[in-house]
Design an enzyme around this catalytic site. Structure first.
Site, PDB file in Angstrom:
ATOM      1  CB  CYS A 121      -0.929   0.006   1.207  1.00 49.97           C
ATOM      2  SG  CYS A 121      -2.055  -1.392   1.249  1.00 49.97           S
ATOM      3  CG  HIS A 254      -2.811   3.473   2.814  1.00 45.42           C
ATOM      4  ND1 HIS A 254      -3.481   3.208   1.644  1.00 45.42           N
ATOM      5  CD2 HIS A 254      -2.783   2.306   3.518  1.00 45.42           C
ATOM      6  CE1 HIS A 254      -3.850   1.931   1.640  1.00 45.42           C
ATOM      7  NE2 HIS A 254      -3.439   1.363   2.764  1.00 45.42           N
ATOM      8  CG  ASN A 285      -6.764  -0.442   1.943  1.00 45.45           C
ATOM      9  OD1 ASN A 285      -6.059  -0.199   0.971  1.00 45.45           O
ATOM     10  ND2 ASN A 285      -6.272  -0.798   3.118  1.00 45.45           N
TER      11      ASN A 285
HETATM   12  O1  UT7 Z   1      -3.779  -1.231   3.804  1.00 45.68           O
HETATM   13  C1  UT7 Z   1      -2.864  -2.148   4.321  1.00 45.68           C
HETATM   14  C2  UT7 Z   1      -2.849  -2.124   5.786  1.00 45.68           C
HETATM   15  N1  UT7 Z   1      -4.014  -2.724   6.331  1.00 45.68           N
HETATM   16  C3  UT7 Z   1      -4.705  -2.116   7.287  1.00 45.68           C
HETATM   17  O2  UT7 Z   1      -4.381  -1.001   7.612  1.00 45.68           O
HETATM   18  C4  UT7 Z   1      -5.804  -2.829   7.996  1.00 45.68           C
HETATM   19  C5  UT7 Z   1      -5.713  -2.564   9.461  1.00 45.68           C
HETATM   20  N2  UT7 Z   1      -6.620  -3.340  10.289  1.00 45.68           N
HETATM   21  C6  UT7 Z   1      -7.968  -3.216  10.239  1.00 45.68           C
HETATM   22  O3  UT7 Z   1      -8.499  -2.478   9.427  1.00 45.68           O
HETATM   23  C7  UT7 Z   1      -8.772  -3.959  11.274  1.00 45.68           C
HETATM   24  O4  UT7 Z   1      -7.901  -4.648  12.133  1.00 45.68           O
HETATM   25  C8  UT7 Z   1      -9.849  -4.933  10.711  1.00 45.68           C
HETATM   26  C9  UT7 Z   1     -10.959  -4.114  10.054  1.00 45.68           C
HETATM   27  C10 UT7 Z   1      -9.222  -5.890   9.693  1.00 45.68           C
HETATM   28  C11 UT7 Z   1     -10.466  -5.715  11.843  1.00 45.68           C
HETATM   29  O5  UT7 Z   1     -11.032  -4.812  12.783  1.00 45.68           O
HETATM   30  P1  UT7 Z   1     -10.707  -4.927  14.323  1.00 45.68           P
HETATM   31  O6  UT7 Z   1     -11.438  -3.845  14.978  1.00 45.68           O
HETATM   32  O7  UT7 Z   1      -9.211  -4.985  14.494  1.00 45.68           O
HETATM   33  O8  UT7 Z   1     -11.391  -6.304  14.674  1.00 45.68           O
HETATM   34  P2  UT7 Z   1     -10.790  -7.489  15.571  1.00 45.68           P
HETATM   35  O9  UT7 Z   1      -9.962  -8.371  14.712  1.00 45.68           O
HETATM   36  O10 UT7 Z   1     -10.175  -6.897  16.812  1.00 45.68           O
HETATM   37  O11 UT7 Z   1     -12.097  -8.247  16.000  1.00 45.68           O
HETATM   38  C12 UT7 Z   1     -13.033  -7.650  16.911  1.00 45.68           C
HETATM   39  C13 UT7 Z   1     -14.296  -8.486  16.931  1.00 45.68           C
HETATM   40  C14 UT7 Z   1     -14.063  -9.978  17.126  1.00 45.68           C
HETATM   41  O12 UT7 Z   1     -15.167 -10.497  17.850  1.00 45.68           O
HETATM   42  P3  UT7 Z   1     -15.069 -10.743  19.445  1.00 45.68           P
HETATM   43  O13 UT7 Z   1     -13.929 -11.687  19.622  1.00 45.68           O
HETATM   44  O14 UT7 Z   1     -14.820  -9.385  20.043  1.00 45.68           O
HETATM   45  O15 UT7 Z   1     -16.400 -11.299  19.753  1.00 45.68           O
HETATM   46  C15 UT7 Z   1     -14.081 -10.524  15.734  1.00 45.68           C
HETATM   47  O16 UT7 Z   1     -14.480 -11.869  15.689  1.00 45.68           O
HETATM   48  O17 UT7 Z   1     -14.971  -8.368  15.668  1.00 45.68           O
HETATM   49  C16 UT7 Z   1     -15.100  -9.647  15.059  1.00 45.68           C
HETATM   50  N3  UT7 Z   1     -14.837  -9.456  13.632  1.00 45.68           N
HETATM   51  C17 UT7 Z   1     -15.806  -9.239  12.742  1.00 45.68           C
HETATM   52  N4  UT7 Z   1     -17.143  -9.180  12.852  1.00 45.68           N
HETATM   53  C18 UT7 Z   1     -17.843  -8.920  11.736  1.00 45.68           C
HETATM   54  C19 UT7 Z   1     -13.631  -9.429  13.021  1.00 45.68           C
HETATM   55  N5  UT7 Z   1     -13.813  -9.166  11.723  1.00 45.68           N
HETATM   56  C20 UT7 Z   1     -15.140  -9.062  11.512  1.00 45.68           C
HETATM   57  C21 UT7 Z   1     -15.935  -8.810  10.374  1.00 45.68           C
HETATM   58  N6  UT7 Z   1     -17.287  -8.743  10.532  1.00 45.68           N
HETATM   59  N7  UT7 Z   1     -15.395  -8.612   9.146  1.00 45.68           N
END
Ligand code: UT7
Length: 334
Positions: A121, A254, A285
């Site tokens: 990216c 970005h 993104n």
């Molecule tokens: O461009 C290149 C660089 N990439 C980035 O900058 C991406 C950076 N990271 C992110 O954008 C985020 O980490 C994500 C959007 C990928 C994930 O969001 P998050 O807030 O970090 O979610 P998490 O992995 O901490 O998960 C939180 C909760 C979990 O549930 P519990 O354990 O709290 O019950 C996950 O199971 O959200 C759940 N979860 C989802 N639920 C619905 C994780 N992904 C999803 C989803 N839909 N897609």
């Protein structure tokens, strides 16, 4: 020992014109959630993304890059035969050989030196710096930089960490000589100890008769790193341009995740009133295309204008990052 001559280059460089390409097909969160175990509400609140665009099945990275490049040339008021180097920043053109840039240059009618930059990216900001140095070093009078991605080809639509984030598009700029410096010193680097955080996986997606590797991401690891490290990088880019944060007219990070942008803006203590790019809401993104697409959006919406001083920061796979202060260029069609 024979004395080797070196070419003199331009005293100063700038982006002379910008063009973009957004694929026609708008993909809503509802459509993503037909396959992904998620919801519109979750995607909007955790990423800020409301919709994104996916290229057509038959639309390639080259097609999108050419469309953006043609508009960048028009905006800069130069022709393809004046370009001395074509640099394509992309990680989704689907094959390592041949690389994308010569094919893209050929479609433009150019026989210029053409090569790809692979920095995830952060590719566009890397390529912009390389282009500026090529022009300043006398290796090209004008250089074309194209950030283009068709990430949709590499998505596992059931993967909750990637399927709702990434999208397709292209943005291009012409870099050339200028009366005043319009591209500041780059602040860049990498942390290869985290190389597995964003990676291509052999876990394959079936595409017609073929198999395609997919992109996998440990989103939280990126989250723990980017908004903190990038604040330092932003400060370095601004200081090395001889400016202060208050001198900025716009901030174009970005478009990774709206919450990363919000946290970065807070950590940076960006002065109130400086507009921040938030193209991700409509565009998702788009990896190496996200910075030029976000510039176009800001100019189109009247949040910034050509001639404004903007800070660009890009980061991602590698982990690699690059940022610089720039003068915003004329934008095609605006
Ligand atoms: O461009 C290149 C660089 N990439 C980035 O900058 C991406 C950076 N990271 C992110 O954008 C985020 O980490 C994500 C959007 C990928 C994930 O969001 P998050 O807030 O970090 O979610 P998490 O992995 O901490 O998960 C939180 C909760 C979990 O549930 P519990 O354990 O709290 O019950 C996950 O199971 O959200 C759940 N979860 C989802 N639920 C619905 C994780 N992904 C999803 C989803 N839909 N897609």
């Amino acid at each position: 020992m024979s004395k080797i001559s070196q070419r003199p280059g331009a005293a100063a460089t700038a982006m002379l014109g910008l063009g973009i390409y957004r694929p026609e097909r708008v993909v809503t969160n509802a459509e993503i959630c037909e396959v992904l175990d998620s919801s519109d509400e979750w995607i909007q609140s955790r990423t800020g993304i409301q919709r994104r665009r996916f290229a057509r099945e038959d639309e390639t990275v080259i097609d999108m890059g050419v469309a953006a490049a043609e508009d960048a040339l028009k905006a800069a008021g130069i022709t393809a035969d004046q370009i001395g180097a074509v640099i394509v920043a992309s990680t989704t053109q689907g094959q390592h050989t041949p690389h994308a840039a010569p094919m893209l240059a050929d479609r433009l009618g150019s026989r210029a030196a053409s090569f790809d930059v692979s920095a995830g990216c952060a590719g566009f900001c890397h390529a912009l710096s390389v282009a500026s140095d090529l022009v300043r070093g006398g290796s090209a009078e004008y250089a074309l930089v194209v950030g283009v991605e068709k990430v949709s080809d590499f998505l596992d639509p059931t993967d909750r960490s990637t399927a709702m984030i990434f999208a397709d598009g292209a943005g291009a700029v012409v870099v050339g000589p200028a009366d005043e410096p319009g591209i500041g010193p780059v602040a860049w680097g990498s942390d290869g100890s985290q190389s597995q955080v964003i990676r291509q996986e052999p876990r394959c997606r079936q595409v017609e008769h073929d198999q395609q590797p997919v992109i996998a991401m440990e989103g939280q690891a990126v989250f723990r790193w980017a908004p903190f490290k990038m604040a330092d990088v932003a400060r370095e880019a601004v200081a090395s341009a001889g400016l202060e944060l208050a001198d900025l007219d716009a901030f174009v990070p970005h478009q990774a995740n709206m919450r990363i942008t919000d946290t970065l803006v807070r950590n940076l203590k960006l002065p109130e009133g400086i507009p921040v790019a938030r193209d991700i809401a409509d565009t998702g993104n788009t990896s190496a295309a996200s910075v030029p697409l976000a510039i176009e959006r800001m100019v189109r919406d009247g949040e910034a204008k050509p001639g404004d001083t903007a800070l660009l920061i890009a980061f991602g796979a590698g982990l690699s990052y690059a940022g610089q202060v720039v003068t915003l260029p004329p934008v095609a069609g605006l």
